[in-house]
Design an enzyme around this catalytic site. Structure first.
Site, mmCIF file in Angstrom:
data_model
loop_
_atom_site.group_PDB
_atom_site.id
_atom_site.type_symbol
_atom_site.label_atom_id
_atom_site.label_comp_id
_atom_site.label_asym_id
_atom_site.label_seq_id
_atom_site.Cartn_x
_atom_site.Cartn_y
_atom_site.Cartn_z
ATOM 1 N N TYR A 144 1.039 -1.090 0.151
ATOM 2 C CA TYR A 144 -0.084 0.088 -0.154
ATOM 3 C C TYR A 144 1.134 1.639 -0.185
ATOM 4 O O TYR A 144 0.398 2.220 0.043
ATOM 5 C CB TYR A 144 -1.041 -0.066 1.224
ATOM 6 C CG TYR A 144 -2.243 -0.783 1.044
ATOM 7 C CD1 TYR A 144 -2.092 -1.603 0.004
ATOM 8 C CD2 TYR A 144 -3.357 -0.829 1.847
ATOM 9 C CE1 TYR A 144 -3.013 -2.987 -0.354
ATOM 10 C CE2 TYR A 144 -3.890 -1.912 2.389
ATOM 11 C CZ TYR A 144 -3.987 -2.812 1.155
ATOM 12 O OH TYR A 144 -5.692 -3.613 0.973
ATOM 13 N N LYS A 189 2.706 -15.073 2.936
ATOM 14 C CA LYS A 189 2.905 -16.203 2.125
ATOM 15 C C LYS A 189 4.533 -17.138 1.645
ATOM 16 O O LYS A 189 4.717 -16.325 1.073
ATOM 17 C CB LYS A 189 2.313 -15.858 1.181
ATOM 18 C CG LYS A 189 1.986 -16.685 -0.303
ATOM 19 C CD LYS A 189 1.145 -17.593 -0.169
ATOM 20 C CE LYS A 189 0.984 -18.323 -1.456
ATOM 21 N NZ LYS A 189 -0.508 -19.837 -1.766
ATOM 22 N N ASP A 222 -3.265 -18.115 2.208
ATOM 23 C CA ASP A 222 -5.104 -18.888 2.187
ATOM 24 C C ASP A 222 -5.532 -19.869 3.046
ATOM 25 O O ASP A 222 -7.065 -20.292 3.026
ATOM 26 C CB ASP A 222 -4.520 -19.429 1.212
ATOM 27 C CG ASP A 222 -3.256 -20.235 0.648
ATOM 28 O OD1 ASP A 222 -2.177 -19.928 1.411
ATOM 29 O OD2 ASP A 222 -2.410 -20.819 -0.359
ATOM 30 N N ASP A 246 -5.890 -6.107 5.974
ATOM 31 C CA ASP A 246 -6.894 -6.038 5.117
ATOM 32 C C ASP A 246 -8.509 -6.164 4.951
ATOM 33 O O ASP A 246 -9.519 -6.153 5.226
ATOM 34 C CB ASP A 246 -6.527 -4.574 4.552
ATOM 35 C CG ASP A 246 -7.359 -4.658 3.360
ATOM 36 O OD1 ASP A 246 -8.508 -3.581 4.011
ATOM 37 O OD2 ASP A 246 -7.432 -3.421 2.671
ATOM 38 N N ASP A 250 -11.490 -8.420 7.571
ATOM 39 C CA ASP A 250 -13.378 -8.220 6.894
ATOM 40 C C ASP A 250 -13.872 -9.346 6.889
ATOM 41 O O ASP A 250 -14.828 -9.380 6.458
ATOM 42 C CB ASP A 250 -13.350 -7.551 5.140
ATOM 43 C CG ASP A 250 -13.035 -5.473 5.972
ATOM 44 O OD1 ASP A 250 -13.215 -5.327 6.822
ATOM 45 O OD2 ASP A 250 -13.335 -4.855 4.023
#
Ligand code: NAD
Length: 362
Positions: A144, A189, A222, A246, A250
């Site tokens: 970001y 990851k 994942d 992020d 959610d």
């Protein structure tokens, strides 16, 4: 009343922001009364309201007031009125600027389910029993904030993390885990990404050397996204980088049933924090007096605990909120015959007043 004054900057913002912010003010005034505290609340502009009044979404007066404060309490920013504004005059820019200005690198989102709310989640109730997890998301690094560029054929967002950035958020997660059941799940990851491999190396070293009573396990993002839905109660502290945090936060919010129930904190290394509900300014219901104030009230509890060092008061407020949930005192986002913002707020205030003598005598 105690001599010490806790300085709080109030940032009502836009849409339902001022409505849920008013609920927070009510609770703070009741806490002053019941717990003998002294809150100095100073209101400042942010978001669309600030753009309208001053031309910018985060005026210098707001930044200055935050510099003098222990914490800031934000309602929400944004709305269709400012959607066409240029990037530097958009309400959300004020939020990004305040995070950058105060180096708020550590974002906390607690996800706690309650039996009275299980029916509102799309997840099966038996999977929701005992869910109490804390997502610790790195908030000022990664893709970001990395270098970005684009030409006609390609685009790139660079994901970069320094050892120092990983160390400081891991320390924050370590302290939080110590105050809970001492288990961190590091989500990454690392089978593909070099930044993830650095995260693993650094986070494990920090926990091993500085938090011997805390354990840290690894999970690929994942797999984590699956396990959050199939066995959410197994998580305690979930530590992760900006983009993964992020998305996962959610996803995890769905365990609770409504956006109107989720608080958050964004902290720096000096105890200053920005506390705000996870939801936005909800322009569709603004001005109707029906906004759910629980996310904001839980954000107040987080502020009491993380920036003002008032854990007993935070606990009392959380217990009062849970008692109201058990009594079915909910707003219309959860039930069609639900109560209004003020009625729910007054119910929590009444609970807090009623519970206080018992707590004081405990
Ligand atoms: P939103 O969270 O404002 O609303 C999504 C849905 O949830 C709406 O139907 C809304 O009515 C409902 N909702 C949200 N909070 C509620 C509450 N407390 N009580 C009852 N219902 C509630 O998200 P959105 O519609 O995507 O965004 C609206 C505006 O808010 C946009 O301008 C967006 O940029 C901004 N936004 C701000 C923040 C923030 O201030 N931190 C966060 C997200 C979005």
């Amino acid at each position: 009343m105690t001599e010490h004054a806790f300085k709080i900057v109030g940032l009502p913002g836009d849409g339902i922001g001022p409505e849920v912010y008013a609920s927070a003010c009510r609770i703070l005034s009741v806490l002053q009364e019941t717990h003998g505290l002294n809150f100095e609340l100073e209101e400042r502009l942010i978001g669309g309201a600030a753009v309208d009044a001053t031309g910018v979404p985060l005026p210098p007066e707001t930044i200055e007031a935050c510099r003098q404060a222990d914490a800031a309490l934000l309602g929400a920013v944004g709305g269709p009125k400012w959607d066409g504004n240029p990037a530097d005059k958009r309400p959300e820019k004020g939020l990004l600027q305040i995070r950058g200005e105060f180096n708020l690198f550590c974002n906390l989102r607690p996800i706690v389910t309650h039996p009275a709310l299980h029916a509102f989640s799309p997840i099966r109730p038996d999977r929701l029993v005992g869910v109490d997890l804390m997502i610790v998301r790195e908030l000022t690094g990664g893709s970001y904030f990395g270098k970005k560029w684009r030409d006609a054929n390609q685009a790139e967002d660079v994901c970069r993390y320094t050892v120092r950035e990983i160390e400081r958020v891991t320390r924050a997660a370590g302290r939080i885990a110590q105050a809970r059941s001492g288990r961190i799940t590091l989500v990454d990851k690392a089978n593909v990404l070099e930044t993830s491999r650095l995260w693993r190396e650094v986070a494990h070293r920090v926990i091993r050397e500085e938090f011997p009573d805390v354990t840290i396990e690894n999970m690929y993002v994942d797999a984590a996204s699956m396990h959050l839905l199939t066995r959410p109660a197994d998580f305690d502290v979930l530590l992760t980088e900006n983009l993964f945090g992020d998305i996962l936060s959610d996803e995890a919010s769905m365990l609770c049933g409504s956006m109107g129930l989720l608080p958050s904190a964004s902290l720096n290394g000096e105890r200053f924090g920005l506390y705000e509900p996870v939801h936005g300014s909800a322009p569709d219901i603004a001005g109707k007096g029906i906004a759910n104030p629980y996310a904001m009230l839980l954000s107040v509890a987080m502020m009491l605990r993380h920036s003002l060092d008032l854990p007993a008061e935070a606990g009392a407020l959380e217990l009062s909120i849970q008692a109201c949930w058990s009594e079915g005192l909910l707003t219309r986002d959860l039930r069609p015959d639900g109560l209004g913002t003020e009625e729910v707020t007054e119910a929590v205030c009444a609970r807090l007043r009623r519970e206080t003598p018992a707590l004081a005598g405990a």
